[in-house]
Motif scaffolding. Structure first.
Motif, PDB file in Angstrom:
ATOM      1  N   TYR A   1      16.923  -6.712  -1.821  1.00 50.40           N
ATOM      2  CA  TYR A   1      16.164  -5.710  -2.569  1.00 50.40           C
ATOM      3  C   TYR A   1      14.694  -6.113  -2.546  1.00 50.40           C
ATOM      4  CZ  TYR A   1      20.561  -4.038  -4.637  1.00 50.40           C
ATOM      5  OH  TYR A   1      21.815  -3.524  -4.843  1.00 50.40           O
ATOM      6  N   GLY A   2      13.826  -5.129  -2.603  1.00 47.36           N
ATOM      7  CA  GLY A   2      12.404  -5.413  -2.720  1.00 47.36           C
ATOM      8  C   GLY A   2      12.086  -5.879  -4.122  1.00 47.36           C
ATOM      9  N   THR A   3      10.946  -6.509  -4.281  1.00 53.49           N
ATOM     10  CA  THR A   3      10.532  -6.953  -5.614  1.00 53.49           C
ATOM     11  C   THR A   3       9.533  -5.961  -6.186  1.00 53.49           C
ATOM     12  OG1 THR A   3       8.631  -8.239  -4.850  1.00 53.49           O
ATOM     13  CG2 THR A   3      10.784  -9.368  -4.896  1.00 53.49           C
ATOM     14  N   PRO A   4       9.447  -5.887  -7.509  1.00 54.49           N
ATOM     15  CA  PRO A   4       8.419  -5.038  -8.114  1.00 54.49           C
ATOM     16  C   PRO A   4       7.009  -5.415  -7.633  1.00 54.49           C
ATOM     17  CG  PRO A   4      10.054  -5.594  -9.764  1.00 54.49           C
ATOM     18  CD  PRO A   4      10.364  -6.434  -8.527  1.00 54.49           C
ATOM     19  N   ALA A   5       6.782  -6.699  -7.380  1.00 55.26           N
ATOM     20  CA  ALA A   5       5.465  -7.130  -6.898  1.00 55.26           C
ATOM     21  C   ALA A   5       5.173  -6.562  -5.511  1.00 55.26           C
ATOM     22  CB  ALA A   5       5.387  -8.662  -6.876  1.00 55.26           C
ATOM     23  N   GLU A   6       6.185  -6.517  -4.651  1.00 53.41           N
ATOM     24  CA  GLU A   6       5.985  -5.941  -3.313  1.00 53.41           C
ATOM     25  C   GLU A   6       5.682  -4.451  -3.412  1.00 53.41           C
ATOM     26  OE1 GLU A   6       8.819  -8.688  -0.489  1.00 53.41           O
ATOM     27  OE2 GLU A   6       9.790  -7.293  -1.878  1.00 53.41           O
ATOM     28  N   PHE A   7       6.407  -3.766  -4.283  1.00 53.32           N
ATOM     29  CA  PHE A   7       6.156  -2.339  -4.468  1.00 53.32           C
ATOM     30  C   PHE A   7       4.760  -2.119  -5.056  1.00 53.32           C
ATOM     31  CE2 PHE A   7       6.436   1.688  -6.768  1.00 53.32           C
ATOM     32  CZ  PHE A   7       6.815   2.512  -5.729  1.00 53.32           C
ATOM     33  N   GLY A   8       4.401  -2.931  -6.026  1.00 53.67           N
ATOM     34  CA  GLY A   8       3.068  -2.838  -6.624  1.00 53.67           C
ATOM     35  C   GLY A   8       1.966  -3.107  -5.622  1.00 53.67           C
ATOM     36  N   ALA A   9       2.184  -4.063  -4.724  1.00 54.48           N
ATOM     37  CA  ALA A   9       1.190  -4.363  -3.694  1.00 54.48           C
ATOM     38  C   ALA A   9       1.016  -3.178  -2.746  1.00 54.48           C
ATOM     39  CB  ALA A   9       1.582  -5.624  -2.920  1.00 54.48           C
ATOM     40  N   SER A  10       2.108  -2.492  -2.455  1.00 59.48           N
ATOM     41  CA  SER A  10       2.022  -1.295  -1.608  1.00 59.48           C
ATOM     42  C   SER A  10       1.194  -0.216  -2.297  1.00 59.48           C
ATOM     43  CB  SER A  10       3.423  -0.749  -1.309  1.00 59.48           C
ATOM     44  OG  SER A  10       4.188  -1.697  -0.619  1.00 59.48           O
ATOM     45  N   ALA A  11       1.433  -0.031  -3.589  1.00 63.02           N
ATOM     46  CA  ALA A  11       0.666   0.956  -4.358  1.00 63.02           C
ATOM     47  C   ALA A  11      -0.800   0.556  -4.429  1.00 63.02           C
ATOM     48  CB  ALA A  11       1.252   1.101  -5.764  1.00 63.02           C
ATOM     49  N   ALA A  12      -1.054  -0.708  -4.680  1.00 67.01           N
ATOM     50  CA  ALA A  12      -2.440  -1.187  -4.760  1.00 67.01           C
ATOM     51  C   ALA A  12      -3.161  -0.973  -3.438  1.00 67.01           C
ATOM     52  CB  ALA A  12      -2.466  -2.667  -5.158  1.00 67.01           C
ATOM     53  N   PHE A  13      -2.465  -1.227  -2.334  1.00 63.74           N
ATOM     54  CA  PHE A  13      -3.067  -0.999  -1.025  1.00 63.74           C
ATOM     55  C   PHE A  13      -3.467   0.467  -0.864  1.00 63.74           C
ATOM     56  CE2 PHE A  13      -2.367   0.571   3.322  1.00 63.74           C
ATOM     57  CZ  PHE A  13      -3.454  -0.030   3.937  1.00 63.74           C
ATOM     58  N   LEU A  14      -2.533   1.383  -1.148  1.00 67.02           N
ATOM     59  CA  LEU A  14      -2.831   2.806  -0.985  1.00 67.02           C
ATOM     60  C   LEU A  14      -3.977   3.273  -1.885  1.00 67.02           C
ATOM     61  CD1 LEU A  14       0.648   4.521  -0.602  1.00 67.02           C
ATOM     62  CD2 LEU A  14      -1.121   4.223   1.137  1.00 67.02           C
ATOM     63  N   CYS A  15      -4.146   2.613  -3.007  1.00 64.84           N
ATOM     64  CA  CYS A  15      -5.205   3.003  -3.943  1.00 64.84           C
ATOM     65  C   CYS A  15      -6.527   2.289  -3.668  1.00 64.84           C
ATOM     66  CB  CYS A  15      -4.767   2.711  -5.379  1.00 64.84           C
ATOM     67  SG  CYS A  15      -3.397   3.740  -5.904  1.00 64.84           S
ATOM     68  N   GLY A  16      -6.538   1.370  -2.748  1.00 67.46           N
ATOM     69  CA  GLY A  16      -7.729   0.567  -2.504  1.00 67.46           C
ATOM     70  C   GLY A  16      -8.553   1.051  -1.324  1.00 67.46           C
ATOM     71  N   ASP A  17      -9.717   0.469  -1.180  1.00 66.19           N
ATOM     72  CA  ASP A  17     -10.636   0.829  -0.096  1.00 66.19           C
ATOM     73  C   ASP A  17     -10.054   0.640   1.308  1.00 66.19           C
ATOM     74  OD1 ASP A  17     -12.621   1.745  -1.768  1.00 66.19           O
ATOM     75  OD2 ASP A  17     -13.615  -0.218  -1.899  1.00 66.19           O
ATOM     76  N   PRO A  18      -9.241  -0.392   1.565  1.00 67.35           N
ATOM     77  CA  PRO A  18      -8.703  -0.524   2.919  1.00 67.35           C
ATOM     78  C   PRO A  18      -7.862   0.683   3.365  1.00 67.35           C
ATOM     79  CG  PRO A  18      -8.434  -2.579   1.742  1.00 67.35           C
ATOM     80  CD  PRO A  18      -8.886  -1.545   0.734  1.00 67.35           C
ATOM     81  N   ALA A  19      -7.386   1.492   2.426  1.00 61.16           N
ATOM     82  CA  ALA A  19      -6.573   2.664   2.761  1.00 61.16           C
ATOM     83  C   ALA A  19      -7.362   3.963   2.631  1.00 61.16           C
ATOM     84  CB  ALA A  19      -5.340   2.707   1.858  1.00 61.16           C
ATOM     85  N   SER A  20      -8.677   3.877   2.630  1.00 59.65           N
ATOM     86  CA  SER A  20      -9.489   5.074   2.395  1.00 59.65           C
ATOM     87  C   SER A  20      -9.372   6.120   3.505  1.00 59.65           C
ATOM     88  CB  SER A  20     -10.954   4.694   2.198  1.00 59.65           C
ATOM     89  OG  SER A  20     -11.471   4.102   3.373  1.00 59.65           O
ATOM     90  N   TYR A  21      -8.834   5.762   4.663  1.00 55.69           N
ATOM     91  CA  TYR A  21      -8.665   6.702   5.765  1.00 55.69           C
ATOM     92  C   TYR A  21      -7.207   7.144   5.909  1.00 55.69           C
ATOM     93  CZ  TYR A  21      -9.774   8.849  10.290  1.00 55.69           C
ATOM     94  OH  TYR A  21      -9.973   9.734  11.319  1.00 55.69           O
ATOM     95  N   ILE A  22      -6.351   6.685   5.015  1.00 55.49           N
ATOM     96  CA  ILE A  22      -4.935   7.058   5.036  1.00 55.49           C
ATOM     97  C   ILE A  22      -4.726   8.154   3.999  1.00 55.49           C
ATOM     98  CG2 ILE A  22      -2.570   6.274   4.654  1.00 55.49           C
ATOM     99  CD1 ILE A  22      -3.535   3.456   5.446  1.00 55.49           C
ATOM    100  N   THR A  23      -4.366   9.330   4.446  1.00 60.52           N
ATOM    101  CA  THR A  23      -4.133  10.435   3.515  1.00 60.52           C
ATOM    102  C   THR A  23      -3.097  11.392   4.092  1.00 60.52           C
ATOM    103  OG1 THR A  23      -5.205  12.026   2.044  1.00 60.52           O
ATOM    104  CG2 THR A  23      -5.989  11.981   4.331  1.00 60.52           C
ATOM    105  N   GLY A  24      -2.356  12.014   3.202  1.00 60.89           N
ATOM    106  CA  GLY A  24      -1.352  12.988   3.614  1.00 60.89           C
ATOM    107  C   GLY A  24      -0.138  12.379   4.278  1.00 60.89           C
ATOM    108  N   THR A  25       0.179  11.155   3.914  1.00 58.43           N
ATOM    109  CA  THR A  25       1.317  10.482   4.548  1.00 58.43           C
ATOM    110  C   THR A  25       2.276   9.936   3.494  1.00 58.43           C
ATOM    111  OG1 THR A  25       1.900   8.926   6.308  1.00 58.43           O
ATOM    112  CG2 THR A  25       0.296   8.175   4.693  1.00 58.43           C
ATOM    113  N   ALA A  26       3.437   9.544   3.945  1.00 60.40           N
ATOM    114  CA  ALA A  26       4.437   8.933   3.074  1.00 60.40           C
ATOM    115  C   ALA A  26       4.668   7.504   3.544  1.00 60.40           C
ATOM    116  CB  ALA A  26       5.743   9.719   3.122  1.00 60.40           C
ATOM    117  N   LEU A  27       4.549   6.567   2.631  1.00 63.50           N
ATOM    118  CA  LEU A  27       4.796   5.161   2.942  1.00 63.50           C
ATOM    119  C   LEU A  27       6.105   4.747   2.284  1.00 63.50           C
ATOM    120  CD1 LEU A  27       3.893   2.361   4.014  1.00 63.50           C
ATOM    121  CD2 LEU A  27       2.754   2.029   1.815  1.00 63.50           C
TER     122      LEU A  27
END
Length: 142
Positions: free
Chosen positions: A106-132
């Motif tokens: 199973y994934g950990t809550p921290a791994e899921f949170g890191a994925s969310a943090a990535f999508l909300c952060g500047d490194p993901a500023s060009y990622i839009t309209g997708t499903a991760l």
């Protein structure tokens, strides 16, 4: 909600928006609601894809973050309920569930949170309209 985001263009709205989809294993528990649940997920994905297109020029990103089996109280409760229904030990149900995940756990809550943090952060500023998917490879399709 579309009106709010559309008006945001006039006000220089920028930022990140993300949506969590429910655990795909809920479909096993709520079999009677599967059709409605699937239709709702498809409608939400289509709406968010449209929204992402409408607000991208304003620097707003809209993505879906889709959890697989994340080690939470909810997943533990689902495993326990299945174990009770099937009159099997919870450890056996957990092991069978983990065996369906290519990552083998199973994934950990921290791994899921890191994925969310990535999508909300500047490194993901060009990622839009997708499903991760944050699911350890559980869903075999793209």
């Amino acid at each position: 909600m579309v009106g709010h985001w559309t008006r945001g263009r006039r006000y220089g709205l920028s930022g990140r928006a993300w949506v969590l989809s429910e655990d795909p294993d809920d479909r096993r528990v709520l079999r009677e609601a599967t059709d409605r649940s699937n239709a709702g997920r498809a409608a939400l994905a289509a709406y968010l894809k449209t929204l992402a297109t409408e607000v991208a020029a304003d620097g707003v990103t809209v993505n879906l973050l889709l959890p697989g089996r994340i080690a939470t109280d909810r997943v533990a409760a689902l495993d326990a309920a299945r174990a009770e229904r099937e009159q099997r030990p919870v450890t056996e149900v957990e092991a069978a569930s983990k065996a369906t995940i290519p990552a083998g756990r199973y994934g950990t809550p921290a791994e899921f949170g890191a994925s969310a943090a990535f999508l909300c952060g500047d490194p993901a500023s060009y990622i839009t309209g997708t499903a991760l998917r944050c699911d350890g490879g559980l869903v075999r399709s793209l």
